[in-house]
Design an enzyme around this catalytic site. Structure first.
Site, mmCIF file in Angstrom:
data_model
loop_
_atom_site.group_PDB
_atom_site.id
_atom_site.type_symbol
_atom_site.label_atom_id
_atom_site.label_comp_id
_atom_site.label_asym_id
_atom_site.label_seq_id
_atom_site.Cartn_x
_atom_site.Cartn_y
_atom_site.Cartn_z
ATOM 1 N N GLU A 238 40.354 17.086 90.609
ATOM 2 C CA GLU A 238 39.009 16.790 91.114
ATOM 3 C C GLU A 238 39.112 16.464 92.600
ATOM 4 O O GLU A 238 39.793 15.513 92.994
ATOM 5 C CB GLU A 238 38.370 15.594 90.389
ATOM 6 C CG GLU A 238 36.971 15.315 90.948
ATOM 7 C CD GLU A 238 36.267 14.109 90.330
ATOM 8 O OE1 GLU A 238 36.940 13.104 90.045
ATOM 9 O OE2 GLU A 238 35.050 14.202 90.136
ATOM 10 N N ASN B 285 27.081 12.517 82.937
ATOM 11 C CA ASN B 285 27.200 11.076 83.211
ATOM 12 C C ASN B 285 26.531 10.214 82.122
ATOM 13 O O ASN B 285 25.790 9.278 82.429
ATOM 14 C CB ASN B 285 26.604 10.721 84.574
ATOM 15 C CG ASN B 285 27.662 10.712 85.672
ATOM 16 O OD1 ASN B 285 28.829 10.996 85.425
ATOM 17 N ND2 ASN B 285 27.247 10.405 86.882
ATOM 18 N N GLU C 17 30.697 17.532 80.715
ATOM 19 C CA GLU C 17 31.335 16.219 80.790
ATOM 20 C C GLU C 17 30.389 15.102 80.339
ATOM 21 O O GLU C 17 29.218 15.097 80.714
ATOM 22 C CB GLU C 17 31.754 16.017 82.245
ATOM 23 C CG GLU C 17 32.648 14.846 82.531
ATOM 24 C CD GLU C 17 33.128 14.909 83.988
ATOM 25 O OE1 GLU C 17 33.486 16.011 84.483
ATOM 26 O OE2 GLU C 17 33.131 13.865 84.651
ATOM 27 N N LYS D 55 31.822 21.322 90.462
ATOM 28 C CA LYS D 55 31.162 20.548 89.405
ATOM 29 C C LYS D 55 29.898 19.904 89.960
ATOM 30 O O LYS D 55 29.916 19.370 91.063
ATOM 31 C CB LYS D 55 32.097 19.452 88.883
ATOM 32 C CG LYS D 55 31.537 18.692 87.685
ATOM 33 C CD LYS D 55 32.576 17.753 87.096
ATOM 34 C CE LYS D 55 32.559 16.402 87.779
ATOM 35 N NZ LYS D 55 33.626 15.509 87.263
ATOM 36 N N HIS E 103 40.405 12.109 87.363
ATOM 37 C CA HIS E 103 39.105 11.623 87.836
ATOM 38 C C HIS E 103 39.394 10.735 89.045
ATOM 39 O O HIS E 103 40.146 9.759 88.943
ATOM 40 C CB HIS E 103 38.400 10.825 86.738
ATOM 41 C CG HIS E 103 37.107 10.219 87.164
ATOM 42 N ND1 HIS E 103 36.959 8.872 87.435
ATOM 43 C CD2 HIS E 103 35.899 10.784 87.397
ATOM 44 C CE1 HIS E 103 35.702 8.635 87.793
ATOM 45 N NE2 HIS E 103 35.041 9.771 87.794
ATOM 46 N N GLU F 153 37.358 9.770 81.968
ATOM 47 C CA GLU F 153 37.259 8.881 83.125
ATOM 48 C C GLU F 153 36.976 7.442 82.719
ATOM 49 O O GLU F 153 37.205 6.534 83.508
ATOM 50 C CB GLU F 153 36.178 9.385 84.097
ATOM 51 C CG GLU F 153 34.762 9.289 83.569
ATOM 52 C CD GLU F 153 33.735 9.781 84.591
ATOM 53 O OE1 GLU F 153 33.494 11.001 84.625
ATOM 54 O OE2 GLU F 153 33.193 8.966 85.338
ATOM 55 N N ASP G 239 28.320 17.745 84.596
ATOM 56 C CA ASP G 239 28.595 16.365 84.179
ATOM 57 C C ASP G 239 27.264 15.681 83.897
ATOM 58 O O ASP G 239 26.422 15.553 84.785
ATOM 59 C CB ASP G 239 29.341 15.651 85.326
ATOM 60 C CG ASP G 239 29.782 14.247 84.962
ATOM 61 O OD1 ASP G 239 29.428 13.771 83.865
ATOM 62 O OD2 ASP G 239 30.488 13.623 85.784
ATOM 63 N N ASP H 78 41.386 8.571 84.584
ATOM 64 C CA ASP H 78 41.126 7.957 85.884
ATOM 65 C C ASP H 78 42.273 6.976 86.110
ATOM 66 O O ASP H 78 42.511 6.109 85.263
ATOM 67 C CB ASP H 78 39.766 7.243 85.780
ATOM 68 C CG ASP H 78 39.432 6.357 86.962
ATOM 69 O OD1 ASP H 78 38.507 6.711 87.706
ATOM 70 O OD2 ASP H 78 40.075 5.294 87.110
ATOM 71 N N LYS I 299 26.334 17.435 88.810
ATOM 72 C CA LYS I 299 25.773 16.520 87.813
ATOM 73 C C LYS I 299 24.424 17.066 87.353
ATOM 74 O O LYS I 299 23.635 17.570 88.177
ATOM 75 C CB LYS I 299 25.518 15.140 88.415
ATOM 76 C CG LYS I 299 26.680 14.578 89.188
ATOM 77 C CD LYS I 299 27.572 13.742 88.319
ATOM 78 C CE LYS I 299 28.561 12.987 89.175
ATOM 79 N NZ LYS I 299 29.786 12.646 88.473
HETATM 80 MG MG LIG Z 1 32.164 12.240 85.301
#
Ligand SMILES: [Mg+2]
Length: 335
Positions: A289, A169, A193, A136, A269, A219, A167, A242, A138
């Protein structure tokens, strides 16, 4: 992310068993406050039986007028995870066995940050050399062209069978997310994500409706009810709780039951040590993860073998401190 502020929990029972866990405060600004709160909240545990679910409920009742979302939930989850570790150690079993399961080999993905195309490609190559079958990265660069260039460069560096997740974010507006994610639909991504703000479930539902690629959230969901709400609102196709935000081992089990009932694939997460035990219990387990946020202070960090992770077979969750490292980091400025 160059540093990980952690609060470490040691809960000692009268028979001498020590349950251990940690929580990640994201920013050093709240580290001292979280540690102090953990210490103050833990005072209520003295003399209680080792009953994590009952203690979790009692702590929540204590704060019902204030509410627990935020620091209190984080601290209660830290206590809950430490009590889960202590319960398993007291029974002489790995946590997964205490809960009636068996350690399973989980498919893990190597998780990376956002450092530009060159770093992303190097990270992907490194993960492929270590035989990860999923990674994964970002994204959320200033332009979509940059997102696409990074994704394609990483894809080209990976074996074709390797899954790729991205991701955002929470970087995008809803309209921009629909535009970019729709344009990524044919890139073969395993999930996208948090394209928009984590608390915008209606916005995520609009994105999920508009694209083919699965949307992944979880998460930032607080408690099993947070996971329930995001699924109920169709904000996410998958779930990645998470442990700190979902309420520790106790909260995770509630969230996992919701995912199982709705046949939603569940990943974790962070908190890979304890999450590996809990994912081993789930018929809808998806990915672990692999991100060793506490490795620097652990005696036996989780090791992925051929891109797979098996929970520790030792009694407990597999969290023991590297005391010398803990001392070194404490001396470097933390409380
Ligand atoms: Mg994330």
């Amino acid at each position: 992310m160059s540093a990980a502020p952690l609060v470490l929990f040691d809960v000692e029972t009268s028979s001498g068993v020590v349950g251990r866990s940690y929580i990640f405060t994201y920013t050093p600004v709240v580290l001292v406050a979280a540690a102090r709160l953990a210490s103050d909240v833990s005072a209520a545990l003295a003399g209680k039986s080792l009953a994590p679910v009952a203690i979790n409920q009692a702590l929540r009742r204590q704060f019902v007028l204030l509410g627990t979302t935020g620091l209190l939930d984080m601290v209660i989850a830290g206590i809950d995870m430490a009590l889960g570790d202590a319960s398993a150690k007291a029974a002489g079993l790995p946590l997964v066995a205490l809960l009636g399961g068996e350690p399973r080999e989980l498919q893990a993905y190597a998780s990376f940050g956002m450092d530009g195309q060159d770093h992303a490609v190097l990270a992907a190559q490194g993960a492929a050399e270590r035989h990860f079958q999923a990674i994964k990265i970002k994204i959320g660069y200033p332009t979509f062209a940059e997102d696409l260039a990074v994704i394609r460069a990483v894809r080209a560096a990976l074996p074709t069978e390797c899954a790729l997740m991205v991701d955002y974010n929470q970087a995008l507006s809803v309209t921009e997310a629909i535009r970019r994610c729709h344009a990524l639909d044919d890139e073969g991504l395993a999930w996208i994500e948090e394209p928009v703000r984590c608390d915008d479930l209606a916005g995520h539902a609009r994105v999920a409706e508009a694209i083919k690629t699965p949307v992944q959230l979880g998460e930032n969901a607080w408690g099993p009810q947070g996971i329930q709400e995001m699924l109920q609102k169709r904000a996410s196709d998958l779930a990645m709780p998470d442990l700190m935000k979902v309420g520790g081992v106790t909260g995770w089990q509630g969230a996992a039951a919701i995912c199982e009932a709705q046949r939603v694939l569940i990943s974790n997460h962070f908190y890979q040590e304890t999450s590996a035990h809990l994912l081993s219990l789930s018929p809808v387990a998806h990915y672990l993860e692999y991100f060793g946020i506490a490795d620097a202070v652990l005696r036996d960090p989780v090791v992925a073998v051929n891109g797979r992770v098996k929970p520790s077979g030792a009694p407990g969750c597999g969290i023991e401190w590297n005391e010398a490292a803990v001392e070194r980091f404490q001396a470097s400025g933390a409380a």
